[in-house]
Write a protein that holds these residues in place. Structure first.
Motif, PDB file in Angstrom:
ATOM      1  N   PHE A  56       6.874  10.650 -12.108  1.00  0.00           N
ATOM      2  CA  PHE A  56       6.200  10.104 -13.489  1.00  0.00           C
ATOM      3  C   PHE A  56       4.945  10.783 -13.570  1.00  0.00           C
ATOM      4  N   ARG A  57       4.765  11.290 -14.660  1.00  0.00           N
ATOM      5  CA  ARG A  57       3.380  11.915 -14.970  1.00  0.00           C
ATOM      6  C   ARG A  57       2.703  11.172 -16.271  1.00  0.00           C
ATOM      7  N   ASP A  58       3.308  10.702 -17.212  1.00  0.00           N
ATOM      8  CA  ASP A  58       2.897   9.923 -18.293  1.00  0.00           C
ATOM      9  C   ASP A  58       2.709   8.575 -18.087  1.00  0.00           C
ATOM     10  N   PRO A  59       1.265   8.226 -18.350  1.00  0.00           N
ATOM     11  CA  PRO A  59       1.101   6.676 -18.036  1.00  0.00           C
ATOM     12  C   PRO A  59       1.684   5.735 -18.889  1.00  0.00           C
ATOM     13  N   ALA A  60       1.856   6.317 -20.198  1.00  0.00           N
ATOM     14  CA  ALA A  60       2.584   5.471 -21.107  1.00  0.00           C
ATOM     15  C   ALA A  60       3.869   5.037 -20.802  1.00  0.00           C
ATOM     16  N   ALA A  61       4.779   5.903 -20.122  1.00  0.00           N
ATOM     17  CA  ALA A  61       6.124   5.847 -19.733  1.00  0.00           C
ATOM     18  C   ALA A  61       6.112   4.980 -18.666  1.00  0.00           C
ATOM     19  N   ASN A  62       4.824   5.021 -17.710  1.00  0.00           N
ATOM     20  CA  ASN A  62       4.961   4.156 -16.531  1.00  0.00           C
ATOM     21  C   ASN A  62       4.474   3.056 -16.265  1.00  0.00           C
ATOM     22  N   ARG A  63       4.163   2.288 -17.557  1.00  0.00           N
ATOM     23  CA  ARG A  63       3.665   1.076 -17.549  1.00  0.00           C
ATOM     24  C   ARG A  63       4.428   0.271 -16.934  1.00  0.00           C
ATOM     25  N   ARG A  64       5.498   0.092 -17.041  1.00  0.00           N
ATOM     26  CA  ARG A  64       6.587  -0.906 -16.493  1.00  0.00           C
ATOM     27  C   ARG A  64       7.900  -0.442 -16.449  1.00  0.00           C
ATOM     28  N   LEU A  65       8.447   0.157 -15.298  1.00  0.00           N
ATOM     29  CA  LEU A  65       9.870   1.135 -15.267  1.00  0.00           C
ATOM     30  C   LEU A  65      10.895  -0.369 -15.107  1.00  0.00           C
ATOM     31  N   GLU A  66      11.867  -0.011 -16.020  1.00  0.00           N
ATOM     32  CA  GLU A  66      12.812  -1.197 -15.813  1.00  0.00           C
ATOM     33  C   GLU A  66      14.157  -0.752 -15.548  1.00  0.00           C
ATOM     34  N   PRO A  67      14.615  -0.578 -14.163  1.00  0.00           N
ATOM     35  CA  PRO A  67      15.834  -0.211 -14.152  1.00  0.00           C
ATOM     36  C   PRO A  67      16.897  -0.852 -14.647  1.00  0.00           C
ATOM     37  N   PRO A  68      18.162  -0.021 -15.115  1.00  0.00           N
ATOM     38  CA  PRO A  68      19.072  -0.633 -15.673  1.00  0.00           C
ATOM     39  C   PRO A  68      19.825  -1.822 -15.206  1.00  0.00           C
ATOM     40  N   VAL A  91       0.885  -1.000   0.009  1.00  0.00           N
ATOM     41  CA  VAL A  91       0.173  -0.087   0.023  1.00  0.00           C
ATOM     42  C   VAL A  91       0.786   1.172   0.140  1.00  0.00           C
ATOM     43  N   TRP A  92       0.742   1.994  -1.087  1.00  0.00           N
ATOM     44  CA  TRP A  92       1.458   3.191  -1.105  1.00  0.00           C
ATOM     45  C   TRP A  92       0.780   4.601  -0.735  1.00  0.00           C
ATOM     46  N   ALA A  93       1.593   5.712  -0.228  1.00  0.00           N
ATOM     47  CA  ALA A  93       0.804   6.885   0.315  1.00  0.00           C
ATOM     48  C   ALA A  93       1.677   8.035  -0.690  1.00  0.00           C
ATOM     49  N   TYR A  94       0.690   9.171  -1.013  1.00  0.00           N
ATOM     50  CA  TYR A  94       1.192  10.399  -1.435  1.00  0.00           C
ATOM     51  C   TYR A  94       0.655  11.331  -0.478  1.00  0.00           C
ATOM     52  N   LEU A  95       1.715  12.120   0.040  1.00  0.00           N
ATOM     53  CA  LEU A  95       1.152  13.243   0.996  1.00  0.00           C
ATOM     54  C   LEU A  95       1.607  14.478   0.558  1.00  0.00           C
ATOM     55  N   GLY A  96       2.129  14.832  -0.845  1.00  0.00           N
ATOM     56  CA  GLY A  96       2.474  16.173  -1.015  1.00  0.00           C
ATOM     57  C   GLY A  96       1.626  16.869  -2.007  1.00  0.00           C
ATOM     58  N   ALA A  97       1.936  17.864  -2.535  1.00  0.00           N
ATOM     59  CA  ALA A  97       1.282  18.621  -3.184  1.00  0.00           C
ATOM     60  C   ALA A  97       0.506  18.046  -4.464  1.00  0.00           C
ATOM     61  N   GLU A  98      -0.495  18.848  -4.667  1.00  0.00           N
ATOM     62  CA  GLU A  98      -1.381  18.427  -6.012  1.00  0.00           C
ATOM     63  C   GLU A  98      -0.991  19.179  -7.173  1.00  0.00           C
ATOM     64  N   PRO A  99      -0.850  18.787  -8.393  1.00  0.00           N
ATOM     65  CA  PRO A  99      -1.424  17.319  -8.801  1.00  0.00           C
ATOM     66  C   PRO A  99      -0.599  16.319  -8.624  1.00  0.00           C
ATOM     67  N   ALA A 100      -1.115  15.000  -7.955  1.00  0.00           N
ATOM     68  CA  ALA A 100      -0.159  13.894  -7.383  1.00  0.00           C
ATOM     69  C   ALA A 100       0.627  13.316  -8.708  1.00  0.00           C
ATOM     70  N   PRO A 101       1.750  12.944  -8.696  1.00  0.00           N
ATOM     71  CA  PRO A 101       2.388  12.076  -9.726  1.00  0.00           C
ATOM     72  C   PRO A 101       1.660  10.670  -9.956  1.00  0.00           C
ATOM     73  N   LEU A 102       2.103   9.957 -10.633  1.00  0.00           N
ATOM     74  CA  LEU A 102       1.761   8.537 -10.876  1.00  0.00           C
ATOM     75  C   LEU A 102       2.631   7.693  -9.949  1.00  0.00           C
ATOM     76  N   LEU A 103       1.753   6.814  -9.166  1.00  0.00           N
ATOM     77  CA  LEU A 103       2.630   5.899  -8.521  1.00  0.00           C
ATOM     78  C   LEU A 103       3.496   4.914  -9.463  1.00  0.00           C
ATOM     79  N   PRO A 104       4.805   4.996  -9.329  1.00  0.00           N
ATOM     80  CA  PRO A 104       5.779   4.537 -10.295  1.00  0.00           C
ATOM     81  C   PRO A 104       5.726   3.075 -10.269  1.00  0.00           C
ATOM     82  N   ARG A 105       5.426   2.684 -11.300  1.00  0.00           N
ATOM     83  CA  ARG A 105       5.432   1.012 -11.563  1.00  0.00           C
ATOM     84  C   ARG A 105       6.653   0.366 -12.059  1.00  0.00           C
ATOM     85  N   TRP A 106       7.603   0.373 -10.901  1.00  0.00           N
ATOM     86  CA  TRP A 106       8.966  -0.302 -11.168  1.00  0.00           C
ATOM     87  C   TRP A 106       8.895  -1.611 -11.312  1.00  0.00           C
TER      88      TRP A 106
END
Ligand code: FES
Ligand SMILES: [Fe+2]
Length: 455
Positions: free
Chosen positions: A379-391, A130-145
């Motif tokens: 991250f704010r672009d849903p397309a870029a956030n589909r699945r984030l692959e670290p190097p 379960v993830w929380a965001y407490l900061g300013a709006e608009p909230a960014p996307l929850l990163p999909r690492w």
């Protein structure tokens, strides 16, 4: 050298502090989803704020201030209702935005509820957390690492609550060199004191110390450097007598994902891990070992309805710190530096290069946010956030060049299911011994080996 003022700036995460402001630009894991199945209401402390997480009867999550606005009753005792959380004292009902929906003991024309509101955070579930965001709006996307987002892994979550500042935990992510003494010599010493040390050549601590003895004999040391990337950096290492053309120097490993996730494991390994150090407040860190296993085809991996979770104590039943497994050694190093270590007293060397890189990155990001900018890994672009692959390099890419200080333990995870010379399984030297599905894991490793033998 870090001044006392700089140390405060880098470590303190409360509301209104520079680092706290940076941290409030990110989503933070605050609970395992499995915890809410046992109890749908959980008291949460995150970035120095006290909140209550709940799941209402429709299955929706809410994260609101922990004190009832009527007479300060602790809402950890709240009752989840259809549309929110009810204070058990006089029945005020709150929704997930902190609005008061009902004040049932007041006259029907009472307007108290229209003038007050609880603090509320955003909350989402991903990968069994379960993830929380407490900061300013608009909230960014929850990163999909990737380990959170992928559907195909077998997962286990093991957590610990540590009595120290988050940055000590994070600095360890940049510190590849500690593997030799902390996971080699201290490991040997812990087993020696328990009367369990053997000279098992396959044990990772013996392998690590054998490699170190060899380095000392050759008069060489291990060099480290950060390789920056869009997510943070990776760490490269090299024996001082090797060529810088070596893949291990050109290609970093174990990516640090800013602000506080470490990825460990190679792409083709069964086990990949995120180590996550969440700042609950200035002197408490919630450590999550997020394990994702990808067994080869043919291994009968059970379906998981929910990712299992265990919160594990730091001390044994006699009140002694538990030091006979790898993460236990890391943790004692983190809180062994004090609640918030005094960095004005330290004397850094060449082996601390990647740790300094992290501090620089942190300072840059704090300054960026204070100047009104967007920090990295937001991250704010849903397309870029589909699945984030670290190097993450593959083992093949690194082959022949690995110079990690803890090397020699490299293949030891393939032996997890086997009995060590001491009679316990190799898995028991690692945090997986606390995995809720420990026995299942051992069996899956066994199946994987049998499959490999059959070819
Ligand atoms: S204290 Fe919560 S309703 Fe009275
Ligand atoms: Fe470590």
């Amino acid at each position: 050298m870090v001044t006392k003022e700089e140390n405060e700036l880098l470590t303190k995460v409360g509301a209104g502090t520079p680092c706290g402001t940076l941290m409030r630009r990110y989503w933070h894991p605050i609970a395992a989803s499995a915890e809410l199945l046992k109890n749908p209401v959980k008291k949460i402390r995150i970035l120095g704020e006290d909140l209550v997480l709940y799941k209402d009867r429709r299955g929706q999550l809410g994260l609101i201030g922990d004190r009832c606005l009527h007479r300060y009753m602790d809402l950890r005792f709240g009752i989840p209702e259809e549309t929110g959380l009810r204070c058990p004292y006089h029945g005020w009902l709150y929704d997930a935005t902190g609005r008061v929906l009902e004040t049932p003991l007041e006259p029907v024309d009472s307007h108290i509820k229209d003038h007050v509101r609880l603090r509320a955070g955003r909350v989402e579930e991903l990968g069994g957390l379960v993830w929380a965001y407490l900061g300013a709006e608009p909230a960014p996307l929850l990163p999909r690492w990737d380990l959170f987002a992928r559907e195909d892994g077998f997962r286990q979550i093991v957590t610990h609550t540590l009595p120290c500042n988050w940055l000590q935990v994070m600095e360890n992510r940049g510190d590849l060199g500690h593997g030799v003494y902390l996971h080699g010599r201290l490991f040997q010493y812990a087993l020696e004191r328990a009367g369990r040390l053997t000279d098992d050549p396959n044990a990772r601590y013996n392998a690590a110390m054998r490699q170190q003895a060899d380095r000392l004999r050759r008069g060489v040391h291990t060099r480290y450097r950060p390789i920056y990337n869009e997510y943070g950096f990776t760490k490269a290492s090299l024996e001082s007598d090797q060529s810088e053309d070596s893949p291990s120097w050109q290609m970093g490993m174990n990516p640090v994902l800013f602000p506080y996730i470490l990825h460990s494991g190679h792409r083709e390994r069964i086990r990949q891990v995120y180590q996550i150090g969440v700042p609950l407040d200035d002197t408490t860190t919630w450590h999550i070992s997020y394990h994702c296993y990808n067994f080869p085809p043919g291994v009968d991996v059970p379906k998981q309805e929910v990712v299992p979770h265990a919160e594990v104590p730091l001390k044994d039943e006699r009140g002694e710190y538990i030091l006979d497994y790898v993460l236990g050694q890391d943790m004692v190093a983190w809180y062994g530096q004090g609640e918030t270590t005094d960095r004005s007293q330290e004397h850094l060397g060449a082996s601390d290069e990647c740790l300094v890189a992290y501090r620089k990155l942190l300072r840059e990001q704090i300054d960026l946010v204070m100047e009104g900018g967007e920090p990295t890994n937001v991250f704010r672009d849903p397309a870029a956030n589909r699945r984030l692959e670290p190097p993450v390099p593959s083992q093949r890419e690194l082959r022949g060049g690995f110079a990690g200080a803890a090397g020699g333990g490299q293949y030891y995870r393939a032996n997890y299911h086997k009995a060590s010379e001491g009679g316990w399984t190799y898995l028991d030297d690692d945090v997986e011994r606390y995995a809720p599905d420990r026995e299942v894991l051992l069996d899956l490793y066994r199946q994987a080996e049998e499959g490999a033998q059959r070819g």
